[in-house]
Design an enzyme around this catalytic site. Sequence first.
Site, mmCIF file in Angstrom:
data_model
loop_
_atom_site.group_PDB
_atom_site.id
_atom_site.type_symbol
_atom_site.label_atom_id
_atom_site.label_comp_id
_atom_site.label_asym_id
_atom_site.label_seq_id
_atom_site.Cartn_x
_atom_site.Cartn_y
_atom_site.Cartn_z
ATOM 1 N N CYS A 68 -17.082 14.986 -30.359
ATOM 2 C CA CYS A 68 -16.453 14.656 -28.956
ATOM 3 C C CYS A 68 -16.016 13.112 -29.252
ATOM 4 O O CYS A 68 -15.186 12.844 -28.393
ATOM 5 C CB CYS A 68 -17.280 15.027 -27.831
ATOM 6 S SG CYS A 68 -17.810 16.594 -27.811
ATOM 7 N N ASP A 128 -24.169 16.486 -25.251
ATOM 8 C CA ASP A 128 -24.710 17.645 -24.432
ATOM 9 C C ASP A 128 -24.959 18.957 -25.346
ATOM 10 O O ASP A 128 -25.632 19.611 -25.035
ATOM 11 C CB ASP A 128 -23.631 18.015 -23.394
ATOM 12 C CG ASP A 128 -23.701 17.157 -22.225
ATOM 13 O OD1 ASP A 128 -24.119 15.785 -22.504
ATOM 14 O OD2 ASP A 128 -23.946 17.264 -20.924
ATOM 15 N N CYS A 169 -17.148 12.957 -24.207
ATOM 16 C CA CYS A 169 -18.003 14.107 -23.935
ATOM 17 C C CYS A 169 -18.085 14.086 -22.461
ATOM 18 O O CYS A 169 -17.652 13.289 -21.757
ATOM 19 C CB CYS A 169 -19.190 13.952 -24.562
ATOM 20 S SG CYS A 169 -20.467 15.325 -24.789
ATOM 21 N N ASP A 170 -19.146 14.929 -21.961
ATOM 22 C CA ASP A 170 -19.275 15.279 -20.639
ATOM 23 C C ASP A 170 -19.628 14.229 -19.527
ATOM 24 O O ASP A 170 -18.752 13.936 -18.435
ATOM 25 C CB ASP A 170 -20.532 16.370 -20.336
ATOM 26 C CG ASP A 170 -20.089 17.469 -21.171
ATOM 27 O OD1 ASP A 170 -19.167 17.642 -21.826
ATOM 28 O OD2 ASP A 170 -21.053 18.623 -20.970
ATOM 29 N N LYS A 171 -20.629 13.393 -20.004
ATOM 30 C CA LYS A 171 -21.104 12.147 -19.011
ATOM 31 C C LYS A 171 -20.002 11.004 -19.228
ATOM 32 O O LYS A 171 -20.112 10.219 -18.313
ATOM 33 C CB LYS A 171 -22.517 12.051 -19.111
ATOM 34 C CG LYS A 171 -23.371 13.188 -19.239
ATOM 35 C CD LYS A 171 -23.254 13.966 -17.840
ATOM 36 C CE LYS A 171 -23.941 15.282 -17.910
ATOM 37 N NZ LYS A 171 -23.591 16.357 -19.038
ATOM 38 N N CYS A 183 -15.674 20.029 -26.622
ATOM 39 C CA CYS A 183 -15.749 21.302 -26.699
ATOM 40 C C CYS A 183 -14.516 21.930 -25.949
ATOM 41 O O CYS A 183 -13.979 21.613 -25.078
ATOM 42 C CB CYS A 183 -16.885 21.647 -25.835
ATOM 43 S SG CYS A 183 -18.600 20.900 -26.822
ATOM 44 N N GLU A 194 -29.191 20.894 -18.611
ATOM 45 C CA GLU A 194 -28.582 22.079 -18.641
ATOM 46 C C GLU A 194 -29.185 23.293 -19.216
ATOM 47 O O GLU A 194 -30.095 23.357 -20.132
ATOM 48 C CB GLU A 194 -27.240 21.844 -19.290
ATOM 49 C CG GLU A 194 -26.380 20.863 -18.660
ATOM 50 C CD GLU A 194 -25.127 20.706 -19.545
ATOM 51 O OE1 GLU A 194 -24.260 20.209 -18.809
ATOM 52 O OE2 GLU A 194 -24.891 21.194 -20.904
ATOM 53 N N SER A 214 -24.532 24.491 -18.109
ATOM 54 C CA SER A 214 -23.246 23.755 -18.746
ATOM 55 C C SER A 214 -22.126 24.313 -18.313
ATOM 56 O O SER A 214 -22.257 25.547 -17.754
ATOM 57 C CB SER A 214 -23.544 24.104 -20.370
ATOM 58 O OG SER A 214 -22.370 24.056 -21.055
#
Length: 561
Positions: free
Chosen positions: A52, A84, A125-127, A197, A449, A475
């Site tokens: 990512c 993650d 990525c996510d955060k 992702c 998660e 998630s």
Amino acid sequence: MANELNKFSRTLTQEVSNPAAQAMLYAIGLTEEDLKKPQIGIASTGYEGNPCNIHLNGLSVHVKKGIQANDMVGLIFHTIGVSDGMTNGNDGMSYSLPSRDVIADSIENVVSAQWYDGLITVVGCDKNMPGAIMAMARVNRPSIMVYGGTVRSGVWKGKKLDIVSAFEAYGQKITGTISEEDYKGVIQNSIPGQGACGGMYTANTMASSIEALGLTLPNSSSFPATHEGKVAECVAIGAAMKVILEKQILPRDIITKKSLENALTLVMALGGSTNAVLHYLAIAHSAGIELTYKDIQDISDRTPFIADLKPSGKYYMEDVLALGGVQAIIKYLMKEGLIHGDCLTISGKTMAENLEDVVDLEFENQKIIHRISDPIKKTGHIQILYGNLATRGSVAKITGKEGLKFEGIAKVCDKEEEMLEAFAKGEIKEGQVIVIRYEGPRGGPGMPEMLKPTSAVMGAGLGDKVAMVTDGRFSGGTHGFVVGHISPEAYEGGTIALVKDGDRITIDAESRELTVHVSDEELAERRKTWKPLTPPFIEHGILRKYFKNVSPADEGCVTDK
């Protein structure tokens, strides 16, 4: 004109009382003319350990070129990222959510200390994304986010794959429904290269909704990481930054109650991650805006779920670009009265003005986005549930594909690892409500998660036969009948700490109820002997600081209250 644009950096570059600062800027190669220009901090979350993020430092160089071409000084700095996908199901996940606040803190720290006039964040990525937006809201200087882009789908024996395919293969392996060759083939081919992702998981949820918030260039969330449009976007950032510098358009001009509603409307329409609830509560806090569970539920009630995207659907984020990208979806929602068109964006124009030349979404030759008149679900998939099991609320992800109500017998697991052990032993049975507790913001610590447990259940074919509730998170890749963010959490003495094996639990997305059918008197008796399970890793370091400072899930898990 330059002197009007360098209102912050001139403290270091022009004031006679700061000769050492000027000497250091000459030392990095700036000229006397450069010192008169505005300085833009370019924050990259690039690092080599995660697909990512692996390409973000390279994208930052293109951003810098665009900044320099528009008569500004671009200065790249870096902050952290945590994968993650790699930390799910192991102790590393305790560090994931705290990384959001570390990212926000570090960007705020650098921009404020270095007196940058503007900020561009290059994130993957996510955060990364909520952390970046929280920092923008705090420093409130002209800011733009660049999303690194989604990964392309993988393939094994003709079947398209993504990260969740690898997680679900574990459930298939445990139940003996996949060969060793196919198990390895799925793992080795799920992710073909760089990018976040590939489904409507947390990264793509946050990227697309931040576009609806107004803090990215149009279709930033739509270009895959390897698409030529991503580099072109990075170069174009320079001209966009010049506009918002000249007009002094600030993040808090863009982040308003109405633009937050736009962002959350897109989350509901696309079937996005429940993590968006947590992150938008935190973003609203950073911007000084009141956002509550009631606001989020109201948005869900009026927004149909219309996107057949992974994890619950068939398609990938890469498929959205062919429809006209996220901009076409936002335009459709605006035409249907679900998006506020008068919200300001980083283009200097309103959302409606940005969308004027966007192609209309067509429905005849595509099956990804449904008409609002023919939705997958008439209301949003995210539901805020209350009851004696969640007196401060919980967040459910219920698409309707597994039904709208589940009643079953509790199978209680203290921590995720205990559930996975029970699964491996064949103790997870049809009709159970799997309770995973002591995974909250403090009890986890870090509110891990639960993608590994849900993927194992889905891979075993139990997705519509069991439910799962937790004070942890799920998630964006999770699907099935799941409820997370239960508050108060077990460590704080919430009712989830008192549940026993065999208790009957009801989850009802229509009445928005989360109830354990145990009398108040019996719960009071159980509380007399209850002692909290001490969370690991809190003796020192970042997780101790997080444990001591984090707010509850229903307040966004912020650390600066």
